[in-house]
Design a protein around this motif. Structure first.
Motif, PDB file in Angstrom:
ATOM      1  N   GLY A 259       0.537  -0.622   0.010  1.00 27.72           N
ATOM      2  CA  GLY A 259      -0.504  -0.176  -0.180  1.00 27.72           C
ATOM      3  C   GLY A 259       1.035   1.177  -0.127  1.00 27.72           C
ATOM      4  N   PHE A 260       2.283   1.353  -0.357  1.00 29.18           N
ATOM      5  CA  PHE A 260       3.258   2.438  -0.285  1.00 29.18           C
ATOM      6  C   PHE A 260       2.957   2.818  -1.560  1.00 29.18           C
ATOM      7  CE2 PHE A 260       5.103   0.101   2.552  1.00 29.18           C
ATOM      8  CZ  PHE A 260       4.449   0.347   4.507  1.00 29.18           C
ATOM      9  N   THR A 261       2.942   2.491  -2.279  1.00 30.87           N
ATOM     10  CA  THR A 261       2.714   4.086  -3.630  1.00 30.87           C
ATOM     11  C   THR A 261       1.423   3.841  -3.906  1.00 30.87           C
ATOM     12  OG1 THR A 261       4.195   1.584  -4.448  1.00 30.87           O
ATOM     13  CG2 THR A 261       3.359   3.217  -6.616  1.00 30.87           C
ATOM     14  N   LEU A 262       0.219   3.567  -3.188  1.00 30.35           N
ATOM     15  CA  LEU A 262      -0.681   3.788  -3.211  1.00 30.35           C
ATOM     16  C   LEU A 262      -1.280   4.808  -2.522  1.00 30.35           C
ATOM     17  CD1 LEU A 262      -3.592   4.145  -4.100  1.00 30.35           C
ATOM     18  CD2 LEU A 262      -4.165   2.133  -2.320  1.00 30.35           C
ATOM     19  N   ALA A 263      -0.184   5.056  -0.681  1.00 32.91           N
ATOM     20  CA  ALA A 263      -0.724   6.275   0.159  1.00 32.91           C
ATOM     21  C   ALA A 263       0.428   7.459  -0.603  1.00 32.91           C
ATOM     22  CB  ALA A 263       0.042   5.748   1.195  1.00 32.91           C
TER      23      ALA A 263
ATOM     24  N   ALA B 115       1.371   2.363   5.693  1.00 28.12           N
ATOM     25  CA  ALA B 115       0.911   3.329   4.600  1.00 28.12           C
ATOM     26  C   ALA B 115      -0.276   3.899   4.899  1.00 28.12           C
ATOM     27  CB  ALA B 115       0.707   2.313   3.426  1.00 28.12           C
ATOM     28  N   GLY B 116      -0.559   4.179   5.930  1.00 23.34           N
ATOM     29  CA  GLY B 116      -1.899   4.679   6.645  1.00 23.34           C
ATOM     30  C   GLY B 116      -3.256   4.522   5.884  1.00 23.34           C
ATOM     31  N   HIS B 117      -2.990   3.328   6.130  1.00 25.02           N
ATOM     32  CA  HIS B 117      -4.825   2.867   5.336  1.00 25.02           C
ATOM     33  C   HIS B 117      -4.732   3.933   4.277  1.00 25.02           C
ATOM     34  CE1 HIS B 117      -5.355   0.264   9.204  1.00 25.02           C
ATOM     35  NE2 HIS B 117      -4.937   1.885   9.953  1.00 25.02           N
ATOM     36  N   PRO B 118      -4.691   3.337   2.904  1.00 28.79           N
ATOM     37  CA  PRO B 118      -5.707   4.206   2.252  1.00 28.79           C
ATOM     38  C   PRO B 118      -5.899   3.328   1.065  1.00 28.79           C
ATOM     39  CG  PRO B 118      -3.061   2.407   1.126  1.00 28.79           C
ATOM     40  CD  PRO B 118      -3.398   2.678   2.931  1.00 28.79           C
ATOM     41  N   LEU B 119      -6.780   1.936   1.720  1.00 28.94           N
ATOM     42  CA  LEU B 119      -7.529   1.456   0.613  1.00 28.94           C
ATOM     43  C   LEU B 119      -8.939   2.257   1.698  1.00 28.94           C
ATOM     44  CD1 LEU B 119      -6.513  -2.006   0.619  1.00 28.94           C
ATOM     45  CD2 LEU B 119      -6.517  -0.024  -0.965  1.00 28.94           C
ATOM     46  N   GLU B 120      -9.115   3.012   2.399  1.00 25.69           N
ATOM     47  CA  GLU B 120      -9.818   3.092   3.069  1.00 25.69           C
ATOM     48  C   GLU B 120     -10.373   5.129   2.973  1.00 25.69           C
ATOM     49  OE1 GLU B 120     -10.047   3.560   7.797  1.00 25.69           O
ATOM     50  OE2 GLU B 120      -9.418   1.776   8.114  1.00 25.69           O
ATOM     51  N   ASP B 121      -9.461   5.861   1.674  1.00 23.44           N
ATOM     52  CA  ASP B 121      -9.676   6.590   1.314  1.00 23.44           C
ATOM     53  C   ASP B 121     -10.711   7.181   0.243  1.00 23.44           C
ATOM     54  OD1 ASP B 121      -8.844   9.306  -0.616  1.00 23.44           O
ATOM     55  OD2 ASP B 121      -7.138   9.331   0.631  1.00 23.44           O
ATOM     56  N   GLN B 122     -11.043   7.315   0.106  1.00 22.00           N
ATOM     57  CA  GLN B 122     -12.574   8.113  -0.763  1.00 22.00           C
ATOM     58  C   GLN B 122     -11.908   8.184  -1.804  1.00 22.00           C
ATOM     59  OE1 GLN B 122     -15.528  11.006   0.984  1.00 22.00           O
ATOM     60  NE2 GLN B 122     -13.322  12.993   0.412  1.00 22.00           N
ATOM     61  N   ARG B 123     -10.855   8.253  -2.567  1.00 19.07           N
ATOM     62  CA  ARG B 123     -10.502   8.175  -4.167  1.00 19.07           C
ATOM     63  C   ARG B 123     -10.216   6.761  -4.414  1.00 19.07           C
ATOM     64  NH1 ARG B 123      -6.008  12.658  -2.439  1.00 19.07           N
ATOM     65  NH2 ARG B 123      -5.518  11.370  -0.979  1.00 19.07           N
ATOM     66  N   THR B 124     -10.312   6.025  -3.835  1.00 19.58           N
ATOM     67  CA  THR B 124      -9.272   5.166  -3.968  1.00 19.58           C
ATOM     68  C   THR B 124     -10.631   3.935  -4.190  1.00 19.58           C
ATOM     69  OG1 THR B 124      -7.306   4.652  -2.464  1.00 19.58           O
ATOM     70  CG2 THR B 124      -7.596   2.747  -3.316  1.00 19.58           C
ATOM     71  N   ARG B 125     -10.204   3.218  -5.869  1.00 18.36           N
ATOM     72  CA  ARG B 125     -11.593   1.820  -6.176  1.00 18.36           C
ATOM     73  C   ARG B 125     -10.517   1.042  -6.652  1.00 18.36           C
ATOM     74  NH1 ARG B 125     -13.009   5.389  -4.654  1.00 18.36           N
ATOM     75  NH2 ARG B 125     -14.869   7.091  -6.123  1.00 18.36           N
ATOM     76  N   VAL B 126     -10.657  -0.173  -5.903  1.00 17.36           N
ATOM     77  CA  VAL B 126      -9.294  -1.790  -5.739  1.00 17.36           C
ATOM     78  C   VAL B 126     -10.268  -2.446  -6.892  1.00 17.36           C
ATOM     79  CG1 VAL B 126      -9.295  -3.651  -4.223  1.00 17.36           C
ATOM     80  CG2 VAL B 126      -9.263  -1.028  -3.511  1.00 17.36           C
ATOM     81  N   ARG B 127      -9.659  -2.556  -8.175  1.00 18.45           N
ATOM     82  CA  ARG B 127     -10.369  -3.974  -8.456  1.00 18.45           C
ATOM     83  C   ARG B 127      -9.283  -5.696  -8.512  1.00 18.45           C
ATOM     84  NH1 ARG B 127     -10.874  -1.045 -15.244  1.00 18.45           N
ATOM     85  NH2 ARG B 127     -11.729  -3.415 -15.240  1.00 18.45           N
ATOM     86  N   GLU B 128      -9.498  -5.997  -7.926  1.00 20.95           N
ATOM     87  CA  GLU B 128      -9.165  -7.444  -8.312  1.00 20.95           C
ATOM     88  C   GLU B 128      -8.576  -7.714  -9.425  1.00 20.95           C
ATOM     89  OE1 GLU B 128     -10.968  -9.837  -4.582  1.00 20.95           O
ATOM     90  OE2 GLU B 128     -10.099  -8.042  -3.403  1.00 20.95           O
ATOM     91  N   GLY B 129      -7.595  -8.320  -9.763  1.00 24.44           N
ATOM     92  CA  GLY B 129      -7.122  -8.961 -11.301  1.00 24.44           C
ATOM     93  C   GLY B 129      -5.980  -8.496 -11.542  1.00 24.44           C
ATOM     94  N   ASP B 130      -5.944  -8.980 -13.185  1.00 24.83           N
ATOM     95  CA  ASP B 130      -5.047  -8.558 -13.982  1.00 24.83           C
ATOM     96  C   ASP B 130      -4.860  -7.212 -13.784  1.00 24.83           C
ATOM     97  OD1 ASP B 130      -1.905  -8.692 -15.199  1.00 24.83           O
ATOM     98  OD2 ASP B 130      -2.834 -10.668 -15.847  1.00 24.83           O
ATOM     99  N   VAL B 131      -4.140  -6.289 -13.855  1.00 21.51           N
ATOM    100  CA  VAL B 131      -3.791  -4.915 -14.545  1.00 21.51           C
ATOM    101  C   VAL B 131      -3.306  -5.624 -16.000  1.00 21.51           C
ATOM    102  CG1 VAL B 131      -0.951  -5.357 -14.559  1.00 21.51           C
ATOM    103  CG2 VAL B 131      -2.767  -2.724 -14.221  1.00 21.51           C
ATOM    104  N   ALA B 132      -2.908  -6.145 -17.081  1.00 23.81           N
ATOM    105  CA  ALA B 132      -3.488  -6.303 -17.942  1.00 23.81           C
ATOM    106  C   ALA B 132      -4.232  -6.043 -18.998  1.00 23.81           C
ATOM    107  CB  ALA B 132      -2.439  -7.528 -18.444  1.00 23.81           C
ATOM    108  N   ARG B 133      -5.246  -6.758 -18.379  1.00 21.03           N
ATOM    109  CA  ARG B 133      -7.017  -6.356 -18.820  1.00 21.03           C
ATOM    110  C   ARG B 133      -7.168  -5.531 -18.973  1.00 21.03           C
ATOM    111  NH1 ARG B 133     -10.265 -11.705 -15.781  1.00 21.03           N
ATOM    112  NH2 ARG B 133      -8.799 -12.648 -16.751  1.00 21.03           N
ATOM    113  N   ILE B 134      -7.332  -4.821 -17.732  1.00 22.74           N
ATOM    114  CA  ILE B 134      -7.885  -3.273 -17.676  1.00 22.74           C
ATOM    115  C   ILE B 134      -7.301  -2.321 -18.839  1.00 22.74           C
ATOM    116  CG2 ILE B 134      -7.912  -1.372 -15.685  1.00 22.74           C
ATOM    117  CD1 ILE B 134      -7.919  -2.733 -13.690  1.00 22.74           C
TER     118      ILE B 134
END
Length: 225
Positions: free
Chosen positions: A74-78, A111-130
């Motif tokens: 989560g450090f890159t995201l934070a 990392a300061g709980h970046p997944l709880e930030d309202q700007r974050t969207r999590v997509r479980e899967g391969d980034v190549a597909r996106i």
């Protein structure tokens, strides 16, 4: 010195490898079974710098949109969120669902709980597909996937760093968008592939931990049109 304790394990989809979450006192590591430590809560300076360099350059744009390939710890995201304003959106693609759960659980505070930030969207899967399905959708794409241009944990990751993969990333960027890539070390052939894919390329180095630790390589590749 206290021993490391295995907290959890998770299969890597596709190639059959296994990630392991270890803890020793207040430190965590994510390892690959049979391959050693991939990341640690103590050393994330180069991941922070990747996000600062890329997101700092697009932070002034209206409603900037960022894609991060690989959640890790989560450090890159934070670091990306720290650079961006309230109107930004950061999409994080993570292949291993358990890594998302670890970040929502014991790793979150580091990392300061970046997944709880309202700007974050999590997509479980391969980034190549996106990347294959979106066109001119992002102001910045950050690839903090695997060990860099040479895949370590999953052979399918190599496509992201191939000429075809880089051209696909370029197509997913908006004009003047940035592709930022983390690597454990330099790779001249990869620099040339970036240029061949149509990017204007700069390369910097960053330490793993402040002014100490291993020296990692970061590429900043701009789509000019």
């Amino acid at each position: 010195m206290d021993p490391w304790t295995l907290i959890d394990s998770a299969p890597i989809p596709g190639d059959g490898g296994t990630l392991q979450l270890y803890q020793r006192n207040r430190e965590f590591t994510i390892n690959i079974l049979g391959g050693g430590v991939l990341m640690s809560t103590r050393t994330h300076g180069s991941e922070d710098e990747l996000a600062r360099q890329a997101c700092g350059r697009i932070a002034g744009r209206s409603r900037p949109r960022v894609l991060i390939g690989g959640l890790g710890m989560g450090f890159t995201l934070a670091a990306a969120l720290e650079q961006l304003g309230p109107d930004a959106e950061v999409v994080v693609a993570e292949l291993v669902p358990e890594v998302v759960a670890w970040n929502r659980g014991p790793l979150g505070e580091y990392a300061g709980h970046p997944l709880e930030d309202q700007r974050t969207r999590v997509r479980e899967g391969d980034v190549a597909r996106i990347l294959r399905t979106e066109r001119q959708a992002y102001d910045a794409i950050l690839l903090d996937v695997d060990n860099g241009p040479t895949g370590l944990t999953r052979k399918k990751n190599n496509w992201l760093y191939s000429l075809d993969g880089l051209k696909t990333s370029r197509a997913a960027l908006r004009p003047r968008g940035l592709l930022a890539v983390w690597s454990a070390g330099p790779d001249h052939a990869f620099t040339e592939r970036l240029r061949k894919a149509g990017f204007q390329v700069s390369q910097i180095q960053a330490r793993a931990h402040g002014h100490k630790g291993e020296l990692h390589t970061l590429w900043l590749a701009e789509r000019l049109s």
